[in-house]
Design an enzyme around this catalytic site. Structure first.
Site, mmCIF file in Angstrom:
data_model
loop_
_atom_site.group_PDB
_atom_site.id
_atom_site.type_symbol
_atom_site.label_atom_id
_atom_site.label_comp_id
_atom_site.label_asym_id
_atom_site.label_seq_id
_atom_site.Cartn_x
_atom_site.Cartn_y
_atom_site.Cartn_z
ATOM 1 N N LYS A 199 -12.298 14.708 32.932
ATOM 2 C CA LYS A 199 -11.428 15.049 31.858
ATOM 3 C C LYS A 199 -10.373 16.474 32.193
ATOM 4 O O LYS A 199 -9.638 16.625 31.762
ATOM 5 C CB LYS A 199 -12.248 15.756 30.573
ATOM 6 C CG LYS A 199 -12.987 14.862 29.814
ATOM 7 C CD LYS A 199 -13.191 15.786 28.473
ATOM 8 C CE LYS A 199 -14.697 15.544 28.025
ATOM 9 N NZ LYS A 199 -15.266 16.311 26.910
ATOM 10 N N LYS A 235 -11.677 19.140 33.136
ATOM 11 C CA LYS A 235 -12.265 20.285 32.246
ATOM 12 C C LYS A 235 -13.331 20.779 33.024
ATOM 13 O O LYS A 235 -14.129 20.300 33.720
ATOM 14 C CB LYS A 235 -12.635 19.956 30.854
ATOM 15 C CG LYS A 235 -12.047 20.843 29.725
ATOM 16 C CD LYS A 235 -12.533 19.961 28.363
ATOM 17 C CE LYS A 235 -12.555 20.986 27.297
ATOM 18 N NZ LYS A 235 -12.630 20.867 26.032
HETATM 19 N N1 C2G Z 1 -13.612 22.194 17.184
HETATM 20 C C1 C2G Z 1 -13.465 22.713 16.029
HETATM 21 N N2 C2G Z 1 -12.824 24.172 15.530
HETATM 22 C C2 C2G Z 1 -12.587 24.583 16.912
HETATM 23 C C3 C2G Z 1 -12.726 24.286 18.081
HETATM 24 C C4 C2G Z 1 -13.557 22.940 18.274
HETATM 25 O O1 C2G Z 1 -13.522 22.027 15.071
HETATM 26 N N3 C2G Z 1 -12.093 26.045 16.627
HETATM 27 C C5 C2G Z 1 -13.980 20.866 17.307
HETATM 28 C C6 C2G Z 1 -13.165 20.014 18.160
HETATM 29 O O2 C2G Z 1 -12.096 19.489 17.380
HETATM 30 C C7 C2G Z 1 -14.191 18.842 18.660
HETATM 31 C C8 C2G Z 1 -15.406 19.816 18.865
HETATM 32 O O3 C2G Z 1 -15.407 20.894 18.079
HETATM 33 O O4 C2G Z 1 -14.301 17.820 17.640
HETATM 34 C C9 C2G Z 1 -15.853 19.968 20.100
HETATM 35 O O5 C2G Z 1 -14.775 20.415 20.845
HETATM 36 P P1 C2G Z 1 -14.354 20.508 22.568
HETATM 37 O O6 C2G Z 1 -16.116 20.940 23.059
HETATM 38 O O7 C2G Z 1 -13.281 21.086 22.818
HETATM 39 O O8 C2G Z 1 -14.331 18.822 22.762
HETATM 40 P P2 C2G Z 1 -13.897 18.164 23.885
HETATM 41 O O9 C2G Z 1 -14.062 18.817 25.178
HETATM 42 O O10 C2G Z 1 -12.230 18.061 23.608
HETATM 43 O O11 C2G Z 1 -14.420 16.882 23.929
HETATM 44 O O12 C2G Z 1 -14.790 11.840 23.688
HETATM 45 C C10 C2G Z 1 -14.367 13.280 23.120
HETATM 46 C C11 C2G Z 1 -14.485 14.342 24.271
HETATM 47 O O13 C2G Z 1 -15.644 14.382 24.479
HETATM 48 C C12 C2G Z 1 -13.766 15.745 23.250
#
Ligand code: C2G
Length: 152
Positions: free
Chosen positions: A45, A47
């Site tokens: 990703k 990341k």
């Molecule tokens: N989230 C949230 N509010 C925030 C930060 C994050 O509601 N202030 C939610 C994001 O929208 C997401 C979840 O927390 O639904 C996890 O966020 P991340 O760890 O950033 O997810 P990401 O790395 O984008 O992975 O297959 C999908 C991916 O694995 C998503």
């Protein structure tokens, strides 16, 4: 019949935004499944999490609002996960709005409003600034900071 709800994410530096998303999932169904991105998948990703996969997984497994944690190893596994776990509702934060509409062919898709003002990347930037700003001279602190610095 109990409704099964699933979501996917890195959940690095677990914060209130993550918690509120998972707690709202509990309002959508009786069984909450969270797929936590492995470090290898995050590399795909583009990341890199500060907290290693095993610890991010352990934190989420300890939450009362979560019933099962699985590993997220690829973008493609979602349909198979939905079938295997009999998922009724697929949930993501609304920063992913529209990205997973194809999943509507298999189950309900819900984009929940993100919690504003907090994100893992902002926390990491703040930590970086803190490390830069603070002159820390105790050897142990220096070693810990160097370790954190290397992984930022
Ligand atoms: N989230 C949230 N509010 C925030 C930060 C994050 O509601 N202030 C939610 C994001 O929208 C997401 C979840 O927390 O639904 C996890 O966020 P991340 O760890 O950033 O997810 P990401 O790395 O984008 O992975 O297959 C999908 C991916 O694995 C998503």
């Amino acid at each position: 019949m109990s409704r099964v709800v699933i979501t996917y994410g890195t959940f690095d530096m677990f914060h209130i935004g993550h918690l509120r998303l998972l707690k709202r999932m509990r309002e959508l169904g009786e069984r909450v499944i969270v797929a936590v991105s492995t470090d290898e998948f995050n590399a795909q990703k583009g990341k890199r999490a500060l907290i290693p996969y095993a610890e991010r997984r352990e934190i989420i497994e300890a939450l009362a609002c979560v019933d099962l944690v699985i590993a997220e190893n690829s973008w493609e596994q979602k349909v198979e996960d939905i079938r295997r776990h009999g998922v009724d509702v697929f949930v993501m934060g609304d920063d992913w709005r529209g990205h997973f509409d194809d999943i509507k062919a298999y189950c309900e898709v819900v984009y929940l409003e993100r919690t504003s003002g907090i994100s893992s990347s902002e926390l990491k930037q703040a930590l970086g600034r803190l490390i830069e700003a603070q002159r820390i001279d105790a050897p142990a602190d220096l070693a810990m900071i160097a370790g954190l610095h290397r992984s930022l």
